[in-house]
Write a protein that holds these residues in place. Structure first.
Motif, PDB file in Angstrom:
ATOM      1  N   GLU A  61      33.675  66.185   2.972  1.00 25.94           N
ATOM      2  CA  GLU A  61      32.415  66.843   3.326  1.00 25.94           C
ATOM      3  C   GLU A  61      31.471  66.905   2.123  1.00 25.94           C
ATOM      4  OE1 GLU A  61      33.278  70.680   4.904  1.00 25.94           O
ATOM      5  OE2 GLU A  61      34.504  69.899   6.556  1.00 25.94           O
ATOM      6  N   VAL A  62      32.024  67.219   0.950  1.00 25.40           N
ATOM      7  CA  VAL A  62      31.184  67.312  -0.248  1.00 25.40           C
ATOM      8  C   VAL A  62      30.640  65.940  -0.637  1.00 25.40           C
ATOM      9  CG1 VAL A  62      31.166  67.886  -2.706  1.00 25.40           C
ATOM     10  CG2 VAL A  62      32.335  69.383  -1.104  1.00 25.40           C
ATOM     11  N   VAL A  63      31.469  64.911  -0.542  1.00 26.97           N
ATOM     12  CA  VAL A  63      31.002  63.558  -0.837  1.00 26.97           C
ATOM     13  C   VAL A  63      29.884  63.165   0.123  1.00 26.97           C
ATOM     14  CG1 VAL A  63      31.652  61.111  -0.831  1.00 26.97           C
ATOM     15  CG2 VAL A  63      33.139  62.784  -1.926  1.00 26.97           C
ATOM     16  N   LYS A  64      30.052  63.482   1.393  1.00 23.43           N
ATOM     17  CA  LYS A  64      29.012  63.173   2.384  1.00 23.43           C
ATOM     18  C   LYS A  64      27.723  63.926   2.079  1.00 23.43           C
ATOM     19  CE  LYS A  64      31.701  61.802   6.456  1.00 23.43           C
ATOM     20  NZ  LYS A  64      32.054  62.144   7.858  1.00 23.43           N
ATOM     21  N   SER A 344      27.763  62.872 -11.434  1.00 21.18           N
ATOM     22  CA  SER A 344      26.908  63.685 -12.305  1.00 21.18           C
ATOM     23  C   SER A 344      27.477  65.099 -12.364  1.00 21.18           C
ATOM     24  CB  SER A 344      25.476  63.725 -11.767  1.00 21.18           C
ATOM     25  OG  SER A 344      25.442  64.372 -10.505  1.00 21.18           O
ATOM     26  N   ILE A 345      27.077  65.844 -13.360  1.00 17.82           N
ATOM     27  CA  ILE A 345      27.586  67.213 -13.515  1.00 17.82           C
ATOM     28  C   ILE A 345      27.296  68.051 -12.273  1.00 17.82           C
ATOM     29  CG2 ILE A 345      27.102  69.379 -14.721  1.00 17.82           C
ATOM     30  CD1 ILE A 345      27.265  67.923 -17.318  1.00 17.82           C
ATOM     31  N   GLU A 346      26.100  67.937 -11.753  1.00 18.73           N
ATOM     32  CA  GLU A 346      25.735  68.754 -10.596  1.00 18.73           C
ATOM     33  C   GLU A 346      26.595  68.450  -9.382  1.00 18.73           C
ATOM     34  OE1 GLU A 346      21.859  69.787  -7.755  1.00 18.73           O
ATOM     35  OE2 GLU A 346      21.610  68.513  -9.521  1.00 18.73           O
ATOM     36  N   GLU A 347      26.797  67.143  -9.095  1.00 19.77           N
ATOM     37  CA  GLU A 347      27.545  66.765  -7.900  1.00 19.77           C
ATOM     38  C   GLU A 347      29.046  67.009  -8.075  1.00 19.77           C
ATOM     39  OE1 GLU A 347      25.917  66.096  -5.073  1.00 19.77           O
ATOM     40  OE2 GLU A 347      24.192  66.521  -6.355  1.00 19.77           O
ATOM     41  N   ARG A 348      29.591  66.746  -9.261  1.00 19.62           N
ATOM     42  CA  ARG A 348      31.026  66.982  -9.463  1.00 19.62           C
ATOM     43  C   ARG A 348      31.330  68.477  -9.544  1.00 19.62           C
ATOM     44  NH1 ARG A 348      32.855  63.438  -6.863  1.00 19.62           N
ATOM     45  NH2 ARG A 348      34.939  63.901  -7.628  1.00 19.62           N
ATOM     46  N   LYS A 349      30.387  69.262 -10.002  1.00 22.06           N
ATOM     47  CA  LYS A 349      30.556  70.717  -9.993  1.00 22.06           C
ATOM     48  C   LYS A 349      30.805  71.207  -8.568  1.00 22.06           C
ATOM     49  CE  LYS A 349      27.918  74.943 -11.113  1.00 22.06           C
ATOM     50  NZ  LYS A 349      27.821  75.514  -9.753  1.00 22.06           N
ATOM     51  N   LYS A 350      29.999  70.715  -7.635  1.00 21.78           N
ATOM     52  CA  LYS A 350      30.172  71.092  -6.229  1.00 21.78           C
ATOM     53  C   LYS A 350      31.548  70.669  -5.727  1.00 21.78           C
ATOM     54  CE  LYS A 350      25.240  70.311  -5.323  1.00 21.78           C
ATOM     55  NZ  LYS A 350      24.293  69.387  -4.632  1.00 21.78           N
ATOM     56  N   GLU A 353      34.382  72.930  -7.274  1.00 21.71           N
ATOM     57  CA  GLU A 353      34.324  74.281  -6.695  1.00 21.71           C
ATOM     58  C   GLU A 353      34.858  74.300  -5.271  1.00 21.71           C
ATOM     59  OE1 GLU A 353      30.512  76.063  -9.224  1.00 21.71           O
ATOM     60  OE2 GLU A 353      30.217  75.305  -7.183  1.00 21.71           O
ATOM     61  N   ALA A 354      34.665  73.215  -4.545  1.00 20.66           N
ATOM     62  CA  ALA A 354      35.123  73.165  -3.156  1.00 20.66           C
ATOM     63  C   ALA A 354      36.590  72.762  -3.032  1.00 20.66           C
ATOM     64  CB  ALA A 354      34.260  72.185  -2.362  1.00 20.66           C
ATOM     65  N   SER A 355      37.049  71.842  -3.914  1.00 18.67           N
ATOM     66  CA  SER A 355      38.360  71.226  -3.720  1.00 18.67           C
ATOM     67  C   SER A 355      39.459  71.746  -4.631  1.00 18.67           C
ATOM     68  CB  SER A 355      38.245  69.706  -3.937  1.00 18.67           C
ATOM     69  OG  SER A 355      38.015  69.415  -5.311  1.00 18.67           O
ATOM     70  N   GLY A 356      39.096  72.223  -5.828  1.00 18.19           N
ATOM     71  CA  GLY A 356      40.112  72.629  -6.791  1.00 18.19           C
ATOM     72  C   GLY A 356      40.623  71.489  -7.646  1.00 18.19           C
ATOM     73  N   GLN A 357      40.111  70.281  -7.441  1.00 17.51           N
ATOM     74  CA  GLN A 357      40.522  69.141  -8.259  1.00 17.51           C
ATOM     75  C   GLN A 357      39.659  69.037  -9.505  1.00 17.51           C
ATOM     76  OE1 GLN A 357      40.968  65.769  -5.138  1.00 17.51           O
ATOM     77  NE2 GLN A 357      42.510  65.457  -6.723  1.00 17.51           N
ATOM     78  N   LEU A 358      40.286  68.672 -10.602  1.00 14.34           N
ATOM     79  CA  LEU A 358      39.560  68.619 -11.861  1.00 14.34           C
ATOM     80  C   LEU A 358      38.658  67.395 -11.933  1.00 14.34           C
ATOM     81  CD1 LEU A 358      42.135  69.678 -14.599  1.00 14.34           C
ATOM     82  CD2 LEU A 358      40.576  71.097 -13.252  1.00 14.34           C
ATOM     83  N   SER A 359      37.554  67.552 -12.649  1.00 12.06           N
ATOM     84  CA  SER A 359      36.625  66.457 -12.877  1.00 12.06           C
ATOM     85  C   SER A 359      36.940  65.774 -14.203  1.00 12.06           C
ATOM     86  CB  SER A 359      35.187  66.984 -12.905  1.00 12.06           C
ATOM     87  OG  SER A 359      34.291  65.975 -13.311  1.00 12.06           O
ATOM     88  N   THR A 360      36.462  64.542 -14.361  1.00 13.12           N
ATOM     89  CA  THR A 360      36.580  63.810 -15.625  1.00 13.12           C
ATOM     90  C   THR A 360      35.412  64.128 -16.555  1.00 13.12           C
ATOM     91  OG1 THR A 360      35.444  61.965 -14.580  1.00 13.12           O
ATOM     92  CG2 THR A 360      37.846  61.901 -14.592  1.00 13.12           C
TER      93      THR A 360
END
Length: 431
Positions: A61-64, A344-350, A353-360
């Motif tokens: 959903e967040v990717v969409k 991007s920081i903005e999109e991976r932040k979302k 926050e939604a999934s609990g998976q860490l970003s790179t």
């Protein structure tokens, strides 16, 4: 007597006549030639096909939502997304790679399988594009970019770091006086306790094969560390190393003792997860791509894979990074514009926050108020806990050996009886 026309008038008439003739011939000449290509209509957007794994949860959903936001704010480029179930996706990607009909952007896992695509020259080199955005490049953890680099060139942008761990039903543990185990012997004692009460200790989705590999990979790593598998990847060793044999024997013990749910070889991932969530099973070894679904249930907790017979480090996780790459034959500039937006920081932040998976990406400004408390707590834990990683076995080796390994694990899971010699002979074939 005729009136003679002035010489200037005659010259003017002749000049007009000549010009008309030249123009006529020019038109005839142009009409006889192949029409020239029309100039591009800059009102028509560039379409970027984008292949992703289908997850049917908040991650998707967040990717969409990110795709929709990009399409609304970038009229000159439009993303055309496709989502596929995991095994279907892998099969489609293999076919696309062979046929040369790759999507513009696609999901990948780091490892030998991705290197194989790089070596096949179907993946775009992103090094120069990233050099043009030095501030953006600095936002990544260097090791994440290194994992997507080959021959000192960058071929993909990693977006997520995943960890395979145990998820457990806290209510069942409390009911039967079980605490999260730190060692393999404690795990087996807990499982035997549950089994004696009529509860299947472990969910596993054997239908997809790779969830069975989670078990085998962890056992062999805890027994033999990362060195044995590194030799296997490079071809300087193979699966006849003692750590792989011992891991197979321990895995076979789980099967013989009926520690997995009945019919597990035909169970899909969603069914296996539902069995844990519903209290039909007590534990589930799975990646934290399931964190949002698991932690939305107050009965579910988590613990690390234990040490095995005193060997291994519980803070070394089976997992690593995955990302998106650009195919070589795509409009690379447009595809990179999409890619740098999505990662991007903005999109991976979302996404985090939604999934609990860490970003790179480093130092994401997470907002606890935007997160479920259980997910926020998990992110705080998993950001600090890992001391190291070892990569997915089916991605770290080449595609041919990967298939042989997955088939071998299914064979070990399904065989009624299997001697040590038969296990050795089976694993010896993975070359």
């Amino acid at each position: 007597m005729r009136t003679r026309k002035p010489k200037l008038l005659v010259l003017a008439v002749l000049l007009v006549s000549l010009l008309l003739t030249i123009m006529s011939k020019g038109c005839l000449s142009s009409a006889s030639q192949t029409p020239q290509a029309e100039l591009p209509d800059h009102t028509v957007p560039v379409k970027i096909t984008f292949w992703n794994q289908e997850t049917n949860d908040r991650r998707q959903e967040v990717v969409k939502e990110s795709i929709q936001s990009f399409n609304q704010t970038h009229p000159h480029i439009q993303i055309v997304p496709y989502f596929y179930e995991g095994e279907t996706y892998k099969a489609k990607l293999r076919v696309a790679a062979i046929s040369g009909k790759m999507p513009d952007l696609f999901y990948y896992w780091t490892g030998e399988s991705f290197k194989y695509m790089v070596d096949s020259q179907i993946v775009a080199d992103l090094t120069d594009l990233m050099q043009e955005k030095p501030a953006y490049k600095k936002q990544f953890y260097p090791e994440a970019l290194q994992n997507s680099s080959y021959y000192e060139r960058l071929y993909g942008l990693p977006h997520t770091t995943s960890h395979v761990m145990f998820w457990y039903n806290k209510r069942l543990f409390a009911q039967f006086g079980i605490t999260p185990p730190d060692t393999w012997d404690e795990l087996i004692l807990a499982a035997e306790n549950l089994l004696s009460k009529g509860i299947s200790p472990f969910s596993v989705s054997g239908k997809e094969r790779w969830p069975l590999l989670n078990w085998y990979a962890y056992l062999s790593n805890r027994l033999g560390g990362t060195t044995s598998y590194q030799h296997t990847i490079k071809g300087t060793g193979d699966f006849t190393d003692p750590s792989f044999i011992e891991a197979a024997l321990l895995f076979r013990e789980l099967v013989k003792k009926k520690m997995f749910e009945p019919g597990f070889l035909g169970v899909d991932r969603q069914t296996a997860e539902n069995m844990l969530l519903n209290g039909e099973t007590a534990m589930y070894l799975q990646g934290d791509w399931a964190a949002e679904e698991m932690l939305s249930n107050p009965d579910i907790g988590y613990f690390r894979f234990p040490t095995v017979h005193g060997k291994g480090d519980r803070t070394v996780y089976y997992g690593g990074s995955s990302g998106w790459a650009i195919s070589k034959n795509s409009n690379q500039q447009a595809a990179f514009e999409v890619l740098s937006y999505m990662v991007s920081i903005e999109e991976r932040k979302k996404f985090v926050e939604a999934s609990g998976q860490l970003s790179t990406l480093k130092e994401l400004p997470l907002s606890p108020s935007h997160m479920k408390p259980s997910i926020y707590d998990y992110v705080q834990f998993i950001e600090k806990d890992p001391s190291n990683y070892f990569g997915y076995y089916d991605q770290e080796i080449d595609p041919r050996r990967s298939e042989l390994l997955l088939d071998a694990v299914v064979t070990m899971a399904g065989a009624q009886t299997m001697s040590r010699k038969e296990i050795e002979d089976l694993l010896k074939q993975i070359r």
